[in-house]
Scaffold this active site. Sequence first.
Site, PDB file in Angstrom:
ATOM      1  CD  GLU A  87      -2.547   1.900   0.467  1.00  0.00           C
ATOM      2  OE1 GLU A  87      -2.436   3.051   0.057  1.00  0.00           O
ATOM      3  OE2 GLU A  87      -3.298   1.107  -0.102  1.00  0.00           O
ATOM      4  CG  ASP A 114       4.179   2.784  -7.048  1.00  0.00           C
ATOM      5  OD1 ASP A 114       4.275   1.947  -7.525  1.00  0.00           O
ATOM      6  OD2 ASP A 114       3.539   3.890  -7.364  1.00  0.00           O
ATOM      7  CG  ASP A 135      -8.725  -4.018  -4.525  1.00  0.00           C
ATOM      8  OD1 ASP A 135      -9.349  -3.241  -5.701  1.00  0.00           O
ATOM      9  OD2 ASP A 135      -9.214  -4.257  -3.570  1.00  0.00           O
TER      10      ASP A 135
END
Length: 269
Positions: A87, A114, A135
């Site tokens: 994340e 990233d 996602d």
Amino acid sequence: MYRNIVVEDDNVLRCLRFNVRTSKTNQSCMFKDDPNKLVFNYTKLLFASLLVMEEAPKNILIIGLGGGTMSNALHQIYPEAIIENVEIDPAVIKVAREYFGFFENGSVTSKVQDGRIFIKRAGLKQQKYDWIILDAFNGDYIPEHLLTREFLAEAKQILTPKGVLSSNTFSTSELYAHESATYLDVFGDFFNVTHENNGNRIILTTNFGLPSETIISSRAKELHDTLKPFGVNTIELTTFFTSTKDEKDWPSDTKVLTDQYSPANLLKN
């Protein structure tokens, strides 16, 4: 650092929302009295990936944490699996821990990075994953550098020979054709998993070709009781599959997204 994050409670749900100018506001929600039960249809659609796998995943990579719902569910289903969550925003991880019960231990981890950089470095280290779940969402659309042919080639490189890649994207975007053409270019034919009452689509592809309907149906029966507590009906899931082998619903001359051409900000609507 990246956006305002809002956590909202009502009588039934707790939801994480990025405070940006978009209609797609809620990033993650949970039922307060039944945290295991999944709220969003798109999260349930992601479990269609398990219906094409030849065996249970041992190493799972999730790019984009949200509230940690997917990670938590997968840990309960596969407690021996190694699950890595990546994340970019450390505040999202903090919120997931404090408000959504995001679970971490020696085999379930989170990393602030990233997703493109993480996958690039994983390739250099020759790491392999049985299941990669893309996602990532910036509150407006998927970050453009996570849509390109070059990125998908890097992701494909770190899949095991029997690996599966699942991407949560949208069925109602002008990017639909470009995304489809790009995934086809890198992976060959893939499954679209969509629900008529939802604007999301799951692009589902593998490193070993697409299994038959018979195999998918058999796997759905095997997993039915396992996934039922999470609100996932595996038998129903099988009806949401379409294959690009049978239908390519975009123009044949559609331009592939590349690091030089990825106008996600212009085509997202």
